[in-house]
Scaffold this motif. Structure first.
Motif, short mmCIF file in Angstrom:
data_model
loop_
_atom_site.label_atom_id
_atom_site.label_comp_id
_atom_site.label_asym_id
_atom_site.label_seq_id
_atom_site.Cartn_x
_atom_site.Cartn_y
_atom_site.Cartn_z
N LEU A 1 0.83 -1.20 0.00
CA LEU A 1 0.00 0.00 0.00
C LEU A 1 0.87 1.26 0.00
O LEU A 1 0.56 2.23 -0.71
N LYS A 2 1.96 1.25 0.80
CA LYS A 2 2.86 2.40 0.82
C LYS A 2 3.54 2.59 -0.54
O LYS A 2 3.69 3.73 -1.00
N LEU A 3 3.95 1.50 -1.18
CA LEU A 3 4.59 1.60 -2.50
C LEU A 3 3.62 2.15 -3.55
O LEU A 3 4.01 2.92 -4.43
N GLN A 4 2.37 1.74 -3.46
CA GLN A 4 1.37 2.22 -4.42
C GLN A 4 1.07 3.70 -4.20
O GLN A 4 0.95 4.47 -5.17
N GLU A 5 0.96 4.13 -2.95
CA GLU A 5 0.68 5.53 -2.67
C GLU A 5 1.85 6.43 -3.05
O GLU A 5 1.65 7.58 -3.47
N ALA A 6 3.04 5.92 -2.92
CA ALA A 6 4.23 6.71 -3.26
C ALA A 6 4.51 6.72 -4.76
O ALA A 6 5.41 7.45 -5.22
N GLY A 7 3.79 5.94 -5.54
CA GLY A 7 3.98 5.90 -6.98
C GLY A 7 5.13 5.03 -7.42
O GLY A 7 5.52 5.08 -8.61
N VAL A 8 5.68 4.22 -6.52
CA VAL A 8 6.81 3.36 -6.87
C VAL A 8 6.39 2.27 -7.83
O VAL A 8 7.11 1.96 -8.79
N LEU A 9 5.24 1.68 -7.61
CA LEU A 9 4.77 0.62 -8.49
C LEU A 9 4.53 1.13 -9.90
O LEU A 9 4.83 0.44 -10.88
N HIS A 10 4.00 2.34 -10.01
CA HIS A 10 3.77 2.93 -11.34
C HIS A 10 5.09 3.20 -12.05
O HIS A 10 5.22 2.97 -13.26
N LYS A 11 6.09 3.69 -11.31
CA LYS A 11 7.40 3.95 -11.91
C LYS A 11 8.05 2.64 -12.38
O LYS A 11 8.67 2.59 -13.45
N LEU A 12 7.91 1.59 -11.59
CA LEU A 12 8.50 0.30 -11.97
C LEU A 12 7.83 -0.26 -13.22
O LEU A 12 8.51 -0.78 -14.11
N LYS A 13 6.52 -0.12 -13.31
CA LYS A 13 5.82 -0.61 -14.51
C LYS A 13 6.21 0.20 -15.74
O LYS A 13 6.43 -0.35 -16.83
N THR A 14 6.31 1.52 -15.57
CA THR A 14 6.73 2.35 -16.70
C THR A 14 8.14 2.00 -17.14
O THR A 14 8.43 1.96 -18.35
N ARG A 15 9.01 1.72 -16.20
CA ARG A 15 10.40 1.41 -16.54
C ARG A 15 10.50 0.10 -17.30
O ARG A 15 11.20 0.03 -18.32
N TRP A 16 9.82 -0.93 -16.84
CA TRP A 16 9.98 -2.26 -17.45
C TRP A 16 8.99 -2.53 -18.58
O TRP A 16 9.23 -3.42 -19.38
N TRP A 17 7.90 -1.79 -18.66
CA TRP A 17 6.93 -1.98 -19.74
C TRP A 17 7.19 -1.02 -20.91
O TRP A 17 7.14 -1.44 -22.05
N LYS A 18 7.47 0.25 -20.62
CA LYS A 18 7.52 1.27 -21.67
C LYS A 18 8.92 1.78 -21.97
O LYS A 18 9.10 2.57 -22.91
#
Length: 273
Positions: free
Chosen positions: A138-155
């Motif tokens: 939950l903390k990683l999602q609120e901090a935007g870390v999960l979104h950054k990781l997906k952008t890095r490895w997907w896009k």
């Protein structure tokens, strides 16, 4: 007619470049030209099999009656889509589709998500780490870390910037002989009909020649043909009695009762010929 054909041709070419045949899963269910399938035994396959939606039930029945649309793996389904060139659609998890279409610009995701489910980490029931993992995620999602990781490895990693190429304006397709063949057909047909009508009109205007037995028909037809294509052609009036005219030196003189008057008429005609 040619203008109408040209306008319809331009409209059809424009519609061809802008119209997409499939925009959603419901469009697939309404047609039979494009086959569709999914991973045999996967979560997407189970979704169609257990769905209560009428459209999805119909799609599952179509897939179940045609087992060849199922694949043994996702890469096999992706390769079948590439090889079919628009004749096959493959259902797969949206996260995997997003990863694939960033590396293959020839593929596209059509429509929205059929169902929404989140990924999770499996733990033993009653595990003491459940609350700690939930709090950390939950903390990683609120901090935007999960979104950054997906952008890095997907896009970013290995991506080809396919979104820019898809949004770029498409180039117009060049016209081929098949596109403009109708114009030449209409033109040739028009020339053929015009020739027939001109011949019929010539025969109709020369009908008196066929009724007069004292006239050389062949020579008179030649004169009629010459007069049709030349403004200075020689015309003869095939009347009878006093209205008959005779040919003198390439021009016509009326038969008059007095010789002086006839010569005067001849001189006037010579002056203007």
């Amino acid at each position: 007619m040619v203008s109408t054909y040209t306008a319809n041709l331009a409209a059809s070419l424009t519609a061809e470049s802008l119209q997409s045949p499939i925009d959603s899963a419901k469009d697939l269910a309404k047609q039979t030209d494009i086959e569709y399938g999914c991973l045999n035994g996967g979560s997407t396959c189970k979704f169609f099999q257990n769905s209560e939606d009428v459209i999805y039930q119909q799609m599952w029945n179509n897939m179940a009656t045609n087992p060849k649309v199922f694949t043994k793996s996702n890469p096999e389904g992706i390769q079948r889509v590439v090889n079919s060139k628009g004749g096959y659609a493959f259902f797969m998890e949206s996260t995997s589709i997003e990863y694939v279409i960033e590396r293959n610009c020839g593929l596209a995701k059509i429509g929205g998500e059929l169902d929404s489910k989140s990924y999770g980490i499996g733990l033993r029931k009653g595990s003491p780490y459940t609350n700690e993992l939930n709090g950390a995620l939950l903390k990683l999602q609120e901090a935007g870390v999960l979104h950054k990781l997906k952008t890095r490895w997907w896009k970013e990693k290995g991506a080809k910037n396919c979104a820019a190429s898809r949004n770029a304006p498409t180039q117009a397709k060049p016209l081929t002989l098949a596109n403009v063949l109708g114009v030449f057909v209409v033109l040739i047909a028009g020339l053929f009909l015009a020739t027939i009508m001109a011949f019929i009109e010539f025969i109709w205007s020369s009908r008196k020649l066929f009724m007069n037995k004292n006239v050389d028909m062949l020579s008179q037809l030649k004169n009629e043909a010459a007069s049709s294509f030349s403004r200075r052609g020689i015309k003869s009036n095939l009347g009878a009695g006093n209205s008959m005219r005779s040919i003198h030196s390439g021009y016509f003189t009326p038969r008059l009762s007095r010789r002086g008057t006839r010569n005067k008429a001849s001189l006037i005609l010579n002056k203007f010929c």
